[in-house]
Write an enzyme that holds these catalytic residues in place. Structure first.
Site, PDB file in Angstrom:
ATOM      1  N   SER A 152      -0.406   5.999   7.507  1.00 27.81           N
ATOM      2  CA  SER A 152      -1.135   5.216   6.594  1.00 27.81           C
ATOM      3  C   SER A 152      -1.155   3.727   6.961  1.00 27.81           C
ATOM      4  O   SER A 152      -1.486   3.391   7.950  1.00 27.81           O
ATOM      5  CB  SER A 152      -0.778   5.604   5.127  1.00 27.81           C
ATOM      6  OG  SER A 152      -1.460   5.260   4.002  1.00 27.81           O
ATOM      7  N   ASP A 235      -8.530  14.033   3.404  1.00 29.55           N
ATOM      8  CA  ASP A 235      -8.413  12.544   3.212  1.00 29.55           C
ATOM      9  C   ASP A 235      -9.881  12.038   2.365  1.00 29.55           C
ATOM     10  O   ASP A 235     -10.850  12.806   2.408  1.00 29.55           O
ATOM     11  CB  ASP A 235      -8.246  11.635   4.369  1.00 29.55           C
ATOM     12  CG  ASP A 235      -6.810  11.137   4.320  1.00 29.55           C
ATOM     13  OD1 ASP A 235      -6.561  10.485   3.083  1.00 29.55           O
ATOM     14  OD2 ASP A 235      -6.365  10.774   5.277  1.00 29.55           O
ATOM     15  N   HIS A 267      -3.939  13.483   2.805  1.00 23.71           N
ATOM     16  CA  HIS A 267      -3.260  12.168   3.313  1.00 23.71           C
ATOM     17  C   HIS A 267      -1.550  12.172   3.303  1.00 23.71           C
ATOM     18  O   HIS A 267      -1.117  11.558   4.018  1.00 23.71           O
ATOM     19  CB  HIS A 267      -3.484  11.020   2.199  1.00 23.71           C
ATOM     20  CG  HIS A 267      -3.178   9.753   2.645  1.00 23.71           C
ATOM     21  ND1 HIS A 267      -3.976   9.254   3.580  1.00 23.71           N
ATOM     22  CD2 HIS A 267      -2.157   8.896   2.429  1.00 23.71           C
ATOM     23  CE1 HIS A 267      -3.329   7.954   3.844  1.00 23.71           C
ATOM     24  NE2 HIS A 267      -2.379   7.768   3.138  1.00 23.71           N
TER      25      HIS A 267
END
Length: 292
Positions: A152, A235, A267
């Site tokens: 991320s 996602d 995610h």
């Protein structure tokens, strides 16, 4: 629809990864994520020899944890992990989990702390992770290969490390491989979202720190690096687009890049599962390091 045509609430939704998990509610998935990473890190600390809170700079937040395999061999690969948390949550205290399967295979894992927002600005965080890599290279000069893994916001920071002009530093790290997992590579779309509230980035700062704009520098600095851009099936469309567009840009530049679209992941569990030696990305990481 291009992000520039989205209303603020729509853009906020696209950049709220927790809203897209199919496993549990938004609040629950974040709590479960923190718990999974923390438990994995505690397991790793029980399995590996550790050096905790090793300074890589002068700042209070400039520390790293090293997870060392029980081996006498000097021929060990080393992977630096940069945590996610939208540049404003998490720390190295939840970032040792991937050492669980890796130390068994003779891999050193380094988890890096950096000053998250609001204390740290984007420029500072990027500078810190670059300096952490330099420090690791100086301390572990005998390793057989240096690798990066980021999730991320950490994938963004890892991509920024790959795009460093090392002439300003005392060493030029030879990064053999980089795993960029569910990352953000263009910061412009998040300027007007809730994500930017603690970051307070201007457009100039966002452009300067967007890996998608720095591919020519990446090509100069990291042309021999094997790059894996991994994205989660569940996602958000905008997050997936970030990975797909960055992958295409790298590929068009002739770089050694592959895309991994990981089925049945969101995610959060796309990275949590690195605690498992049988997980697809763990196996790929080990294979890339010649440790499968």
């Amino acid at each position: 629809m291009h992000w520039t045509q989205m209303k603020k609430d729509e853009l906020d939704g696209q950049y709220s990864p927790s809203r897209w998990s199919r496993r549990m509610s938004a609040d629950d998935v974040i709590e479960a994520h923190k718990k999974a990473l923390k438990e994995g890190t505690e397991r790793a600390r029980g399995l590996a020899q550790t050096l905790l809170n090793v300074p890589y700079g002068e700042g209070d937040g400039e520390k790293l944890d090293v997870y060392i395999p029980r081996t006498n061999s000097l021929d060990v690969p080393l992977v630096i992990y940069l945590h996610g948390g939208y540049w404003q949550f998490l720390s190295k205290e939840e970032s040792g989990f991937m050492a669980v399967p890796l130390v068994d295979k003779g891999v050193v894992v380094v988890a890096v702390d950096y000053d998250i927002a609001p204390k740290g600005s984007m420029d500072l965080m990027v500078s810190q992770v670059r300096r952490s890599v330099v420090s690791v290279v100086q301390q572990y000069s005998h390793i057989s290969g240096l690798y990066l893994c980021g999730h991320s916001a950490g994938a963004h920071l890892a991509a920024m490390v790959l795009s460093t002009d090392w002439s300003q530093y005392s060493v030029t790290p030879q990064i053999k491989g980089a795993f960029l997992v569910s990352g953000i590579y263009d910061l412009l779309p998040i300027l007007s979202t809730y994500v930017n509230e603690p970051l307070k980035m201007t457009e100039e700062v966002a452009v300067r720190n967007s890996p998608s704009k720095l591919v020519p520098q990446l090509k100069l600095s990291s042309s021999s690096c094997r790059i894996i851009v991994a994205l989660a099936e569940n996602d958000s469309p905008e997050f997936r687009k970030q990975s797909e567009e960055y992958y295409k840009t790298l590929e068009a530049s002739g770089l050694n890049v592959t895309k991994e679209d990981v089925a049945d992941t969101d995610h959060f569990n796309i990275i949590e599962q690195l605690v498992d030696g049988e997980y697809h990305l763990t196996k790929l990481l080990l294979k890339t390091m010649g440790r499968s």
